[in-house]
Design a protein around this motif. Structure first.
Motif, PDB file in Angstrom:
ATOM      1  N   ALA A  85      39.151  34.687  44.416  1.00 57.07           N
ATOM      2  CA  ALA A  85      38.828  36.064  44.817  1.00 57.07           C
ATOM      3  C   ALA A  85      38.272  36.816  43.609  1.00 57.07           C
ATOM      4  N   LEU A  86      37.339  37.695  43.869  1.00 61.91           N
ATOM      5  CA  LEU A  86      36.711  38.485  42.804  1.00 61.91           C
ATOM      6  C   LEU A  86      37.229  39.908  42.819  1.00 61.91           C
ATOM      7  N   ASP A  87      37.346  40.489  41.643  1.00 59.76           N
ATOM      8  CA  ASP A  87      37.756  41.878  41.475  1.00 59.76           C
ATOM      9  C   ASP A  87      36.510  42.706  41.174  1.00 59.76           C
ATOM     10  N   LEU A  88      36.108  43.573  42.113  1.00 66.82           N
ATOM     11  CA  LEU A  88      34.991  44.488  41.892  1.00 66.82           C
ATOM     12  C   LEU A  88      35.572  45.865  41.628  1.00 66.82           C
ATOM     13  N   HIS A  89      35.085  46.519  40.590  1.00 69.73           N
ATOM     14  CA  HIS A  89      35.649  47.807  40.189  1.00 69.73           C
ATOM     15  C   HIS A  89      34.586  48.697  39.563  1.00 69.73           C
ATOM     16  N   GLY A  90      34.982  49.899  39.270  1.00 62.98           N
ATOM     17  CA  GLY A  90      34.170  50.857  38.526  1.00 62.98           C
ATOM     18  C   GLY A  90      34.990  51.354  37.355  1.00 62.98           C
ATOM     19  N   HIS A  91      34.967  52.645  37.143  1.00 67.83           N
ATOM     20  CA  HIS A  91      35.787  53.383  36.184  1.00 67.83           C
ATOM     21  C   HIS A  91      35.462  53.156  34.706  1.00 67.83           C
ATOM     22  N   SER A  92      35.137  51.975  34.296  1.00 66.90           N
ATOM     23  CA  SER A  92      34.990  51.700  32.861  1.00 66.90           C
ATOM     24  C   SER A  92      33.572  51.909  32.332  1.00 66.90           C
ATOM     25  N   HIS A  93      32.624  52.200  33.223  1.00 62.01           N
ATOM     26  CA  HIS A  93      31.251  52.514  32.808  1.00 62.01           C
ATOM     27  C   HIS A  93      30.648  51.445  31.894  1.00 62.01           C
ATOM     28  N   ARG A 130      33.244  34.862  50.267  1.00 58.68           N
ATOM     29  CA  ARG A 130      34.054  35.154  49.069  1.00 58.68           C
ATOM     30  C   ARG A 130      35.060  36.259  49.363  1.00 58.68           C
ATOM     31  N   ALA A 131      36.285  36.059  48.921  1.00 57.98           N
ATOM     32  CA  ALA A 131      37.297  37.107  49.010  1.00 57.98           C
ATOM     33  C   ALA A 131      37.035  38.105  47.881  1.00 57.98           C
ATOM     34  N   LEU A 132      37.019  39.383  48.230  1.00 55.41           N
ATOM     35  CA  LEU A 132      36.782  40.443  47.260  1.00 55.41           C
ATOM     36  C   LEU A 132      37.916  41.452  47.299  1.00 55.41           C
ATOM     37  N   VAL A 133      38.320  41.891  46.129  1.00 55.51           N
ATOM     38  CA  VAL A 133      39.286  42.966  45.990  1.00 55.51           C
ATOM     39  C   VAL A 133      38.524  44.143  45.395  1.00 55.51           C
ATOM     40  N   LEU A 134      38.520  45.269  46.106  1.00 52.23           N
ATOM     41  CA  LEU A 134      37.776  46.448  45.685  1.00 52.23           C
ATOM     42  C   LEU A 134      38.738  47.568  45.300  1.00 52.23           C
ATOM     43  N   ILE A 190      37.151  39.926  32.415  1.00 49.91           N
ATOM     44  CA  ILE A 190      37.803  38.625  32.428  1.00 49.91           C
ATOM     45  C   ILE A 190      37.162  37.831  33.569  1.00 49.91           C
ATOM     46  N   PRO A 191      37.337  36.516  33.609  1.00 49.22           N
ATOM     47  CA  PRO A 191      36.704  35.732  34.675  1.00 49.22           C
ATOM     48  C   PRO A 191      37.057  36.269  36.062  1.00 49.22           C
ATOM     49  N   GLY A 192      36.028  36.394  36.896  1.00 50.94           N
ATOM     50  CA  GLY A 192      36.216  36.861  38.265  1.00 50.94           C
ATOM     51  C   GLY A 192      36.219  38.363  38.424  1.00 50.94           C
TER      52      GLY A 192
END
Length: 177
Positions: A123-131, A104-108, A137-139
């Motif tokens: 591709a999936l968007d992995l993030h933090g910040h929002s607790h 899987r393609a991941l964007v961090l 949204i999808p992905g």
């Protein structure tokens, strides 16, 4: 194995008040997160921390980082100062990263994106910040400790979390009928 996490905020008293994390003291918070990290992650595993690692002096941050298992990478967040970025315990430090894990393609990034490289191609968007407060949204997946019981998680854990949520929502709607 490869793990993801964000928003540990070690030594940051604001998380007890603002995020209402279920710990009586900051020392209890930090110990619980360290224990949860080390229970999930082995010494040879890789961990991508998507920002907001810790507050405190450089020596305190170095000590905390050294207590955590795995080879650690930092994708910097808004609360990561220059001293945090310069800690010797990081295998890499960057503001943004693209990886391939389990095909899987991941964007961090610390921040969630509205759209991201490869978003239309799986591709999936992995993030933090929002607790855990941002409706995904999808992905898009918040990998922060507020979402995943205060521990790092694998890509499989992340993908299952969305399926579980959808299943629980479907069960909840059926019960209301």
């Amino acid at each position: 194995m490869i793990f993801f996490t964000a928003d540990t905020h070690f030594a940051d008293p604001r998380v007890l008040r603002l995020d209402k994390r279920p710990f009586a003291t900051l020392a209890e918070h930090d110990a619980a997160l360290t224990d949860a990290w080390n229970a999930a992650v082995g010494p040879e595993d890789e961990v991508w921390h998507l920002g907001d690692f810790a507050r405190g002096s450089p020596a305190q941050k170095t000590d905390r980082l050294g207590q955590l298992h795995g080879r650690k990478h930092l994708v910097a967040g808004n609360n990561d100062d220059e001293a945090t970025l310069a800690l010797e315990g990081w295998s890499s430090v960057s503001p943004y990263r693209e990886l391939r894990v389990d095909g899987r393609a991941l964007v961090l990034c610390h921040y969630a994106f509205r759209t991201w490289n490869g978003s239309g191609k799986g591709a999936l968007d992995l993030h933090g910040h929002s607790h855990g407060r941002l409706t995904p949204i999808p992905g898009q997946y918040d990998v922060g400790v507020d979402v995943f019981r205060f521990r790092p998680v694998t890509l499989a854990d992340i993908l299952v979390s969305r399926r579980r949520r959808k299943s629980a929502e479907a069960t909840s709607s059926e019960t209301r009928l």
